[in-house]
Each structure stands twice: as structure tokens, then as C-alpha cells.
Design a protein around this motif. Structure first.
Motif, mmCIF file in Angstrom:
data_model
loop_
_atom_site.group_PDB
_atom_site.id
_atom_site.type_symbol
_atom_site.label_atom_id
_atom_site.label_comp_id
_atom_site.label_asym_id
_atom_site.label_seq_id
_atom_site.Cartn_x
_atom_site.Cartn_y
_atom_site.Cartn_z
ATOM 1 N N THR A 28 0.851 -1.188 0.000
ATOM 2 C CA THR A 28 0.000 0.000 0.000
ATOM 3 C C THR A 28 0.885 1.236 0.000
ATOM 4 O OG1 THR A 28 -0.140 -0.069 2.415
ATOM 5 C CG2 THR A 28 -1.901 -1.156 1.167
ATOM 6 N N ALA A 29 0.423 2.257 -0.678
ATOM 7 C CA ALA A 29 1.202 3.478 -0.810
ATOM 8 C C ALA A 29 0.802 4.505 0.245
ATOM 9 C CB ALA A 29 1.011 4.068 -2.201
ATOM 10 N N THR A 30 1.719 5.394 0.577
ATOM 11 C CA THR A 30 1.431 6.492 1.499
ATOM 12 C C THR A 30 0.693 7.603 0.751
ATOM 13 O OG1 THR A 30 3.547 7.559 0.990
ATOM 14 C CG2 THR A 30 3.513 5.961 2.813
ATOM 15 N N GLU A 31 0.135 8.536 1.503
ATOM 16 C CA GLU A 31 -0.594 9.648 0.886
ATOM 17 C C GLU A 31 0.327 10.522 0.049
ATOM 18 O OE1 GLU A 31 -2.777 11.891 3.733
ATOM 19 O OE2 GLU A 31 -4.080 10.210 4.309
ATOM 20 N N ALA A 32 1.607 10.500 0.359
ATOM 21 C CA ALA A 32 2.558 11.341 -0.374
ATOM 22 C C ALA A 32 2.920 10.770 -1.745
ATOM 23 C CB ALA A 32 3.820 11.528 0.456
ATOM 24 N N ALA A 33 2.538 9.550 -1.999
ATOM 25 C CA ALA A 33 2.934 8.900 -3.250
ATOM 26 C C ALA A 33 2.269 9.550 -4.462
ATOM 27 C CB ALA A 33 2.586 7.421 -3.199
#
Length: 207
Positions: A28-33
Motif C-alpha cells: 500500500t502506498a502512502t498519501e505522499a505517493a
């Protein structure tokens, strides 16, 4: 990314041989991705398959996909492979079309020998992690999902990301593709089809 992809395939000296294991949780990716979208026209999977007396080479197209990147670190991603795009590049004319049809399963009585594209038109690779230069992910072929890892190089040029793997080797029988295998069928050794498939992934994606 796999794709993947594969085929009557290849190699006595298996380079970067993959140890297929049970499927893992997708990354899963972070919001900053930032999301990069796969450029299907600029991306491809190359394959090599073999019998004792000959090799066959070809390509498969990616249908689409996305990669989520934080800075220059891949955090997640998935790729859809168009199994109906299989091409054979070492043969021409009718010979190439016959092998393509057999791999795709569009020949009467041979639908399940390899990829049965009418039933399974796509394959999928979902990223589960990136450790150093090893990309890890769940590769789904037909109705079987296995986790694999292989070495990649990732580079950036403006809004473009390029992901290119080294050549790596999967064992098609890990995905239940056993046609012509000396390990699963009663076949003369010099007529057997190698269980190994060599693959090289070349992906271009843009913001």
C-alpha cells in the motif's frame, strides 16, 4: 508485471531463477505517493521458451497499470498483461501463427495446453514490496497466484519513469501449466518442453 506472462519455455542455465511462493499481501502506498500510469504502447514483456533442439522468442503487451512512487521509491503498483497479445518473433508466417494459436489456446482440443486466453484473457502482477533492487509481487496466470521476486532497475526522466528487469526465469508448472513437461507427462526427453520461461520486463509510465 508481470507479467507475464509465458510460454513453451526455456533455459538450461536458469538466470535469476524465481522461487515461486504463496501469495502475499499487496503493498500500500502512502498519501505522499505520486501515481504513474503505464504507457502500454511503450511497454513490453519479452519471453524465451525452449525445447532441447530449439528456442522460441516473443513478446507480450501490457494492457495497462499504475505505479505509486514516493520520491523515487516505488511503494505499490499493479500491471495487467494482455495474454491475447502474445507474439512469436523467431518464426514467420504460418509457423509463427500456429505457435501463437497453441500458446493462446485457440486451437480445438488444445485450449488448456498453455494459457487458454479465451477463458483467461489477462494476467496480473501486483507489487508486494521492493527490497533494494528486488521487485516482489503476486503474479497471477490463469487461476493461480504465486509471489515472485526479480531484479529491476528504475530510472526517471522528468515526468517519465522507466522500470526494466534483468532477465529472470519462472517455472511454468508452478502455475499449473504442465503441457509437454518431462516432469509431469510421459514424453521422450528430446521432445519435452522446458518448464522454464525466461522473461524480461520493460515498463514505461508517466505522471
Amino acid at each position: 508485471m508481470a507479467a507475464v506472462v509465458a510460454f513453451t519455455v526455456a533455459c538450461k542455465d536458469a538466470k535469476n531463477e524465481v522461487d515461486a511462493t504463496a501469495a502475499e499481501d499487496e503493498a500500500t502506498a502512502t498519501e505522499a505517493a505520486v501515481t504513474y500510469t503505464v504507457d502500454a504502447d511503450a511497454s513490453t514483456i519479452s519471453w524465451v521458451g525452449s525445447k532441447p533442439t530449439e528456442d522460441h522468442t516473443g513478446t507480450i503487451d501490457l494492457q495497462g497499470g499504475l505505479v505509486k512512487v514516493n520520491g523515487e521509491t516505488i511503494e505499490s503498483g499493479e500491471f495487467t498483461i494482455d495474454m491475447g497479445s502474445i507474439e512469436v518473433t523467431d518464426l514467420e508466417g504460418e509457423a509463427a501463427q500456429n505457435l501463437k494459436a497453441h500458446l493462446e489456446g485457440t486451437v480445438d482440443g488444445k485450449q488448456t495446453d498453455f494459457f487458454n486466453v479465451p477463458k483467461y484473457p489477462t494476467a496480473k502482477f501486483v507489487v508486494t514490496g521492493l527490497n533494494d533492487n528486488m521487485l516482489e509481487g503476486n503474479l497471477t496466470l490463469k487461476d493461480v497466484t504465486k509471489n515472485v521476486s526479480f531484479p529491476v532497475m528504475v530510472s526517471y526522466d522528468g515526468d517519465k519513469m522507466m522500470l526494466k528487469s534483468e532477465e529472470f526465469t519462472i517455472d511454468r508448472t508452478d502455475w499449473g501449466i504442465q503441457y509437454g513437461s518431462a516432469n509431469f507427462t510421459d514424453i521422450v526427453a528430446d521432445k519435452a518442453i522446458s518448464d522454464n520461461i525466461k522473461l524480461t520486463l520493460d515498463v514505461v509510465a508517466t505522471k
